[in-house]
Design a protein around this motif. Structure first.
Motif, mmCIF file in Angstrom:
data_model
loop_
_atom_site.group_PDB
_atom_site.id
_atom_site.type_symbol
_atom_site.label_atom_id
_atom_site.label_comp_id
_atom_site.label_asym_id
_atom_site.label_seq_id
_atom_site.Cartn_x
_atom_site.Cartn_y
_atom_site.Cartn_z
ATOM 1 N N GLY A 91 0.824 -1.318 0.048
ATOM 2 C CA GLY A 91 -0.028 0.062 0.005
ATOM 3 C C GLY A 91 0.923 1.206 0.018
ATOM 4 O O GLY A 91 0.408 2.130 -0.577
ATOM 5 N N ASP A 92 2.085 1.150 0.626
ATOM 6 C CA ASP A 92 2.862 2.426 0.646
ATOM 7 C C ASP A 92 3.383 2.782 -0.773
ATOM 8 O O ASP A 92 3.345 4.147 -1.064
ATOM 9 N N VAL A 93 3.445 1.715 -1.565
ATOM 10 C CA VAL A 93 4.076 2.073 -3.144
ATOM 11 C C VAL A 93 2.749 2.270 -3.956
ATOM 12 O O VAL A 93 2.663 3.401 -4.561
ATOM 13 N N ARG A 94 1.677 1.551 -3.764
ATOM 14 C CA ARG A 94 0.386 1.888 -4.429
ATOM 15 C C ARG A 94 -0.293 3.317 -4.141
ATOM 16 O O ARG A 94 -0.802 3.963 -5.033
ATOM 17 N N SER A 125 9.842 10.013 -7.286
ATOM 18 C CA SER A 125 11.430 9.733 -6.431
ATOM 19 C C SER A 125 10.884 9.233 -4.973
ATOM 20 O O SER A 125 11.638 8.212 -4.754
ATOM 21 N N ALA A 126 9.838 9.803 -4.224
ATOM 22 C CA ALA A 126 9.493 8.915 -3.149
ATOM 23 C C ALA A 126 9.027 7.498 -3.437
ATOM 24 O O ALA A 126 9.416 6.616 -2.496
ATOM 25 N N ARG A 127 8.264 7.281 -4.485
ATOM 26 C CA ARG A 127 7.526 6.197 -4.856
ATOM 27 C C ARG A 127 8.926 5.054 -5.239
ATOM 28 O O ARG A 127 8.884 3.872 -4.770
ATOM 29 N N ALA A 128 9.701 5.367 -5.700
ATOM 30 C CA ALA A 128 10.931 4.787 -6.179
ATOM 31 C C ALA A 128 11.856 4.192 -4.957
ATOM 32 O O ALA A 128 12.086 3.039 -5.018
ATOM 33 N N PHE A 129 11.798 4.930 -3.887
ATOM 34 C CA PHE A 129 12.357 4.743 -2.720
ATOM 35 C C PHE A 129 11.681 3.442 -2.056
ATOM 36 O O PHE A 129 12.312 2.323 -1.463
ATOM 37 N N GLU A 130 10.425 3.813 -1.836
ATOM 38 C CA GLU A 130 9.413 2.701 -1.290
ATOM 39 C C GLU A 130 9.488 1.471 -1.884
ATOM 40 O O GLU A 130 9.389 0.407 -1.439
ATOM 41 N N HIS A 131 9.425 1.466 -3.123
ATOM 42 C CA HIS A 131 9.624 0.279 -3.962
ATOM 43 C C HIS A 131 10.907 -0.518 -4.039
ATOM 44 O O HIS A 131 10.869 -1.856 -3.856
ATOM 45 N N ALA A 132 11.843 0.171 -3.820
ATOM 46 C CA ALA A 132 13.140 -0.544 -3.670
ATOM 47 C C ALA A 132 13.051 -1.130 -2.228
ATOM 48 O O ALA A 132 13.555 -2.255 -2.009
#
Length: 298
Positions: A91-94, A125-132
């Motif tokens: 959910g954090d990413v979605r 940028s924030a989403r990329a961090f969460e997805h990693a």
């Protein structure tokens, strides 16, 4: 179905389940197949990968909750907690993806350039961090542990006496119970002072009803036919409209909370709130249809 994969009849060749508990386990196993198939695309960040896997997690948790009386309740509760935690990470990413989608939708040509930077570029940028972080956790010890517990449950779920009910009677009872649970939450959601939490509670109940009904309707032995289709569609209409409303309100609150948002972002938040409010206009009619569909199903 507007939220991705519709429930499909399970393939021929599976042995027909002999009772309601066996049927429910077949339905859960089919969801697990989708869960496993969607994990790789989610971790690899393929298009719609996180979204599809998150939906599979929600389908699994909904089916486990709806059919819990057939199985060892403590084991079901552990699995639901396992996949609740994983669902929150997804959910954090979605949620970031949804905020980007809303920003792209509501940004106007005359909005200042910094609005796109704040609402799209920074969010990506924030989403990329969460997805990693999600990708690391998706192959870590916690992931292996929950999948082992799920595999063990599928092999030996700890059947209860209730599981021996005839298929149609047992599944109908469980689905009617979920329908009544959803309607219990409708009263608060339809009230003049309904809060976002009231609406969210109703939405989650409708989602569980929808996913459990679709899982049961996909069984080869299902005889529910159009009655189940109508019930699932009624629950879906509520699930989708309240989901769009909640996403819009949360996006507006996110925009308003950004440091220094000020006048530059106020129109964007206002547009999101206006559109979200419109989503509630048909809620009374969709609740009436859910009541009628549940009566016909029962």
């Amino acid at each position: 179905m507007t939220e991705g994969e519709a429930a499909q009849p399970l393939e021929a060749g599976r042995p027909d389940p002999e009772d309601a508990g066996a049927a429910a386990l077949v339905a859960i196993a089919a969801i697990v197949e989708t869960l496993d198939a969607s994990l790789g695309p989610a971790l690899l960040d393929l298009p719609d990968g996180v979204h599809a896997h998150r939906k599979a997690v929600r389908r699994l948790r909904s089916a486990l909750a709806a059919f819990r009386p057939f199985f060892d309740g403590a084991r079901v509760d552990v699995l639901r907690a396992d996949y609740r935690a994983w669902g929150r990470e997804l959910g954090d990413v979605r949620d970031a993806e949804v905020r980007i989608e809303f920003a792209e939708h509501h940004l106007a040509a005359d909005d200042p350039p910094e609005a796109r930077v704040l609402l799209v570029d920074d969010e990506r940028s924030a989403r990329a961090f969460e997805h990693a972080r999600l990708a690391r956790h998706g192959i870590g010890p916690a992931a292996a542990g929950r999948r082992r517990r799920l595999a063990a449950f599928l092999l030996e779920p700890g059947r209860t006496a209730v599981a021996r009910q005839p298929i149609e009677d047992g599944l109908r009872e469980r689905l009617v119970q979920q329908g009544e649970r959803a309607l219990d939450r409708a009263d608060a959601a339809l009230g003049a002072s309904a809060s976002l939490d009231d609406l969210h509670g109703f939405r989650k109940a409708a989602r569980r009803l929808r996913y459990a009904t679709e899982a049961a309707a996909a069984l080869p032995a299902s005889r529910f036919g159009e009655r189940a289709d109508r019930l699932a569609a009624a629950a879906e209409a509520i699930h989708e409209s309240l989901g769009a409303h909640r996403d819009g309100v949360l996006f507006a609150e996110h925009v308003e909370a950004l440091p220094g948002s000020g006048a530059a972002l106020e129109p964007i938040a206002a547009r999101a709130r206006l559109e979200a409010g419109a989503r509630l206009g048909k809620l009374p009619a969709t609740v009436d249809e859910l009541r009628a569909a549940l009566r016909a199903f029962a």
